[in-house]
Design an enzyme around this catalytic site. Structure first.
Site, short mmCIF file in Angstrom:
data_model
loop_
_atom_site.label_atom_id
_atom_site.label_comp_id
_atom_site.label_asym_id
_atom_site.label_seq_id
_atom_site.Cartn_x
_atom_site.Cartn_y
_atom_site.Cartn_z
N ASP A 43 31.93 42.38 34.86
CA ASP A 43 31.53 41.69 33.62
C ASP A 43 31.43 40.18 33.82
O ASP A 43 32.05 39.62 34.73
CB ASP A 43 32.56 41.95 32.52
N HIS A 189 35.72 41.34 36.96
CA HIS A 189 34.92 40.21 36.46
C HIS A 189 34.37 39.44 37.65
O HIS A 189 35.16 38.87 38.43
CB HIS A 189 35.80 39.31 35.57
ZN LIG Z 1 33.25 39.81 29.05
#
Ligand SMILES: [Zn+2]
Length: 234
Positions: A43, A189
């Site tokens: 993400d 991430h």
């Molecule tokens: Zn996010």
């Protein structure tokens, strides 16, 4: 995530068709049984430094992943979006600015999804059906808005909390203690350096052979699953 949110997530994921709401992949009969099949999801990118390094490692270990990108960053780094697609991975929509969920109205949220669609279409020629809301938070209105567009809302069931880590040893430790379960969706991430270490450690796991697939692998018609698995491990 607090226990009530976890319960809501679990209840929705068992009651709603997978095409609308995915938290993990359902185990498949024709899956590659020599490995535990999961999905790496990344993400908040693309990031000019970390995303290329994640992609290099995914290539090196023959893993596939789904990148839930932020529209304004996709606009800034279109070459990274192209690289993600060209190397056999998948893009999901993670809104345009990653606005704090509690600050964003349903209308604003859906507008951001649309803006990101347009950017991704300009870059890749295609739209993505997969949406992950910032922080995994949705109101009923936002969820219904996405479902009216026949979107697949994708959350996760495995979270090393890489965004809270302060060194590589922490990620290494998490990976060594991770017991993968078929169909896990692992939240990482690629705007943080620890996603790189996670790909390396999970791909070289001492105890388990872990094969990561794009999220859409779990949505594919049954007859295509064996082919997808072969492609991913080829
Ligand atoms: Zn996010």
């Amino acid at each position: 995530m607090n226990p009530i949110r976890q319960l809501i997530k679990k209840t929705i994921s068992t009651a709603i068709p997978q095409k609308l709401f995915l938290v993990h992949g359902a185990p498949q009969q024709k899956a590659n049984r020599s490995a535990i099949n999961i999905s790496f999801t990344f993400d908040d990118g693309p990031h000019p430094e970390y995303t290329p390094r994640v992609l290099d490692l995914l290539n090196q270990y023959q893993q596939r992943g789904t990148f839930f990108v932020i529209g304004e960053k996709a606009h800034q780094y279109p070459e990274l979006i192209e690289r993600i697609i060209n190397e056999g991975h998948e893009i999901g929509n993670h809104t345009f600015t990653h606005q704090e969920p509690s600050q964003s109205s349903t209308r604003c949220f859906l507008d951001e999804i649309k803006q990101t669609d347009q950017i991704l279409k300009q870059i890749t020629g295609n739209e993505t059906n997969l949406v992950r809301p910032p922080k995994g938070k949705l109101t009923l209105g936002k969820m219904l808005g996405l479902w009216l567009q026949r979107r697949t809302v994708v959350l996760w069931d495995t979270d090393p909390r890489d965004y809270l880590m302060s060194d590589l040893a922490e990620m290494k430790n998490w990976c060594q203690h991770y017991h993968p379960v078929e169909g896990n969706f692992c939240l990482l991430h690629d705007n943080h350096p620890y996603a790189i270490e996670a790909v390396k450690q999970l791909s070289e796991h001492q105890e388990f052979q872990i094969q990561s697939h794009i999220v859409s692998h779990w949505l594919a018609p049954k007859s295509d699953q064996a082919i997808l698995t072969q492609q991913a491990s080829a």
